[in-house]
Design a protein around this motif. Structure first.
Motif, PDB file in Angstrom:
ATOM      1  N   THR A 170       0.873  -1.178   0.000  1.00  0.00           N
ATOM      2  CA  THR A 170       0.000   0.000   0.000  1.00  0.00           C
ATOM      3  C   THR A 170       0.902   1.218   0.000  1.00  0.00           C
ATOM      4  O   THR A 170       1.775   1.357   0.862  1.00  0.00           O
ATOM      5  CB  THR A 170      -0.916   0.016   1.229  1.00  0.00           C
ATOM      6  OG1 THR A 170      -1.669  -1.199   1.263  1.00  0.00           O
ATOM      7  CG2 THR A 170      -1.873   1.202   1.169  1.00  0.00           C
ATOM      8  N   TYR A 171       0.682   2.112  -0.970  1.00  0.00           N
ATOM      9  CA  TYR A 171       1.664   3.155  -1.270  1.00  0.00           C
ATOM     10  C   TYR A 171       0.977   4.504  -1.422  1.00  0.00           C
ATOM     11  O   TYR A 171      -0.196   4.592  -1.803  1.00  0.00           O
ATOM     12  CB  TYR A 171       2.377   2.782  -2.572  1.00  0.00           C
ATOM     13  CG  TYR A 171       3.618   3.572  -2.894  1.00  0.00           C
ATOM     14  CD1 TYR A 171       4.801   3.359  -2.201  1.00  0.00           C
ATOM     15  CD2 TYR A 171       3.616   4.524  -3.907  1.00  0.00           C
ATOM     16  CE1 TYR A 171       5.956   4.069  -2.508  1.00  0.00           C
ATOM     17  CE2 TYR A 171       4.761   5.235  -4.228  1.00  0.00           C
ATOM     18  CZ  TYR A 171       5.927   5.013  -3.524  1.00  0.00           C
ATOM     19  OH  TYR A 171       7.072   5.709  -3.822  1.00  0.00           O
ATOM     20  N   LEU A 172       1.732   5.551  -1.121  1.00  0.00           N
ATOM     21  CA  LEU A 172       1.254   6.922  -1.281  1.00  0.00           C
ATOM     22  C   LEU A 172       2.048   7.562  -2.410  1.00  0.00           C
ATOM     23  O   LEU A 172       3.126   8.125  -2.193  1.00  0.00           O
ATOM     24  CB  LEU A 172       1.459   7.697   0.025  1.00  0.00           C
ATOM     25  CG  LEU A 172       0.793   9.067   0.134  1.00  0.00           C
ATOM     26  CD1 LEU A 172      -0.726   8.940   0.090  1.00  0.00           C
ATOM     27  CD2 LEU A 172       1.225   9.756   1.432  1.00  0.00           C
ATOM     28  N   GLY A 178      -2.718  12.751  -2.451  1.00  0.00           N
ATOM     29  CA  GLY A 178      -2.911  12.031  -1.192  1.00  0.00           C
ATOM     30  C   GLY A 178      -3.660  10.720  -1.332  1.00  0.00           C
ATOM     31  O   GLY A 178      -3.979  10.079  -0.333  1.00  0.00           O
ATOM     32  N   GLU A 180      -4.133   6.795  -1.971  1.00  0.00           N
ATOM     33  CA  GLU A 180      -3.336   5.591  -1.776  1.00  0.00           C
ATOM     34  C   GLU A 180      -3.594   4.594  -2.899  1.00  0.00           C
ATOM     35  O   GLU A 180      -4.694   4.532  -3.447  1.00  0.00           O
ATOM     36  CB  GLU A 180      -3.668   4.932  -0.436  1.00  0.00           C
ATOM     37  CG  GLU A 180      -3.376   5.817   0.761  1.00  0.00           C
ATOM     38  CD  GLU A 180      -3.839   5.193   2.063  1.00  0.00           C
ATOM     39  OE1 GLU A 180      -4.217   3.991   2.040  1.00  0.00           O
ATOM     40  OE2 GLU A 180      -3.848   5.891   3.091  1.00  0.00           O
ATOM     41  N   SER A 222       6.763   6.267  -8.501  1.00  0.00           N
ATOM     42  CA  SER A 222       5.442   5.665  -8.369  1.00  0.00           C
ATOM     43  C   SER A 222       5.338   4.627  -9.474  1.00  0.00           C
ATOM     44  O   SER A 222       6.214   4.519 -10.328  1.00  0.00           O
ATOM     45  CB  SER A 222       4.325   6.709  -8.495  1.00  0.00           C
ATOM     46  OG  SER A 222       4.312   7.275  -9.792  1.00  0.00           O
ATOM     47  N   ARG A 236       7.370   6.064   1.611  1.00  0.00           N
ATOM     48  CA  ARG A 236       6.001   6.283   1.150  1.00  0.00           C
ATOM     49  C   ARG A 236       5.162   5.011   1.217  1.00  0.00           C
ATOM     50  O   ARG A 236       4.001   5.020   0.823  1.00  0.00           O
ATOM     51  CB  ARG A 236       6.000   6.849  -0.272  1.00  0.00           C
ATOM     52  CG  ARG A 236       6.403   8.312  -0.327  1.00  0.00           C
ATOM     53  CD  ARG A 236       6.307   8.904  -1.716  1.00  0.00           C
ATOM     54  NE  ARG A 236       6.385  10.360  -1.644  1.00  0.00           N
ATOM     55  CZ  ARG A 236       5.335  11.175  -1.573  1.00  0.00           C
ATOM     56  NH1 ARG A 236       4.124  10.666  -1.571  1.00  0.00           N
ATOM     57  NH2 ARG A 236       5.494  12.472  -1.505  1.00  0.00           N
ATOM     58  N   LEU A 238       2.956   2.462   3.069  1.00  0.00           N
ATOM     59  CA  LEU A 238       2.093   2.471   4.251  1.00  0.00           C
ATOM     60  C   LEU A 238       1.903   1.073   4.821  1.00  0.00           C
ATOM     61  O   LEU A 238       1.665   0.924   6.022  1.00  0.00           O
ATOM     62  CB  LEU A 238       0.731   3.078   3.891  1.00  0.00           C
ATOM     63  CG  LEU A 238       0.788   4.471   3.240  1.00  0.00           C
ATOM     64  CD1 LEU A 238      -0.612   4.930   2.869  1.00  0.00           C
ATOM     65  CD2 LEU A 238       1.469   5.469   4.161  1.00  0.00           C
TER      66      LEU A 238
END
Length: 363
Positions: A170-172, A178, A180, A222, A236, A238
């Protein structure tokens, strides 16, 4: 028959590789697998462990879920190596360099090895020295503080790379407002740069919140979409957990390849460029002693200037180097790189030429 020297060496290695406390039964099972001999007796293993504790090569471990079992862990003197004083000094410098550049958690994991190196230097030193005051590491550039990440996430990623399993992350993402995203990916390699840790990965699937559509240009650090390589920032992430789904990943992957590196750092173009620079005396001295590349050639141009030629990739790092030394370097070629430096300097001059935001001189 396996003699006790071989058994005890194996027991120490089993506990070293485990990194945690193990109960006697599990250690014995691992020992049998080590020698592929299940005729070994459990009482023999127990006696060996007890003998190793007397020499502090093994220690009594923390209690685990089995309250009736005895637990064991690796002792403080469990390094199967011997360092000379000069080798210990080199190792101490490596630790110092690593810690200064964002490897705090990693050097803490190897605290016993670091203490061993310090003790070897102290034992063979002609006078008492505080080694933290005698060995240092640094750079002329300002170091940023590392992004804060969960050490458990790094441990999970390291284990997944070793065990060749997939992960759910799980990534930001950057520049996503903002939002996820959840990735199913194959972790391929870790890159330690600019005080941060980056994961080079192959993304099989990505799941965005309902109604959110990611931009076509994702930006750096990303996912680039399903079935592509990417680089993700550890700080980053989560949540990170292993997945039972198998993601094969790209064949013949190499973290040093252009395909992998262009995600880990900005690279402009697909091939090295012929670089030509005009240097002042200051940069001539520096680049004569610390070359940009192995194949660079420097030719004098008059009394105070020199022309440098070499071939290398046009990277973010190269551009930052040229801009930080802009008063002593003129980019002659390629034209695209010259234009980039020129335009960037014009924007900087515009900022500093404005009188609206400049602080007033105090009389």
């Amino acid at each position: 028959m396996i003699n006790y020297h071989r058994r005890r060496t194996a027991l120490r290695k089993i506990l070293q590789r485990s990194g945690t406390s193990m109960k006697t039964a599990d250690i014995h099972t691992a020992l049998c697998k080590w020698f592929d001999d299940f005729s070994l007796h459990g009482k023999t293993t127990l006696r060996d462990l007890e003998a190793l504790t007397e020499t502090e090569l093994v220690a009594v471990g923390e209690k685990g879920p089995d309250k009736k079992a005895k637990y064991w862990k690796s002792g403080r003197e469990s390094f199967d190596l011997t360092l000379s004083p000069t080798e210990a000094m080199t190792l101490a410098a490596i630790f110092e360099h690593a810690q200064r550049f964002g490897f705090n958690a990693h050097t803490e994991q190897l605290g016993e090895l670091r203490e061993y190196a310090a003790s070897e230097m102290t034992k063979h030193s002609a006078r008492p020295l505080a080694w933290s005051q005698r060995i240092t590491s640094g750079t002329r550039f300002t170091l940023l503080q590392p992004g804060k990440h969960d050490p458990a996430h790094l441990a999970t990623i390291q284990a997944a790379i070793l065990e060749d399993v997939s992960l759910e992350v799980t990534y930001l993402p950057r520049d996503a407002g903002g939002v996820e995203c959840r990735y199913l990916l194959k972790p391929l390699a870790l890159s330690y740069q600019d005080s941060n840790v980056y994961l080079s990965a192959y993304v099989e699937q990505e799941h965005w919140p309902a109604g959110y559509v990611p931009a076509d240009q994702r930006g750096k650090y990303s996912s680039n979409g399903p079935r592509t390589l990417c680089a993700l920032m550890l700080h980053r992430m989560l949540a990170v957990k292993t997945s039972w789904l198998d993601v094969p990943g790209p064949p013949h992957y190499d973290v040093n390849s252009l395909d992998a590196q262009k995600h880990l750092m900005t690279i402009h173009g697909e091939a090295p460029v012929p670089l030509k620079l005009r240097l002042s005396a200051n940069l001539h001295n520096r680049l004569s002693e610390n070359p940009l590349t192995d194949d660079q050639v420097i030719v004098p141009q008059g009394d105070q200037h020199w022309d440098l030629s070499c071939s290398l990739y046009d990277t973010q790092g190269l551009r930052l180097f040229l801009l930080s030394n802009a008063a002593d370097i003129e980019v002659l070629a390629p034209a695209t790189l010259r234009s980039h430096v020129h335009q960037t300097l014009l924007r900087a001059v515009t900022l500093y030429a404005s009188n609206e935001t400049a602080p007033k001189d105090t009389p």
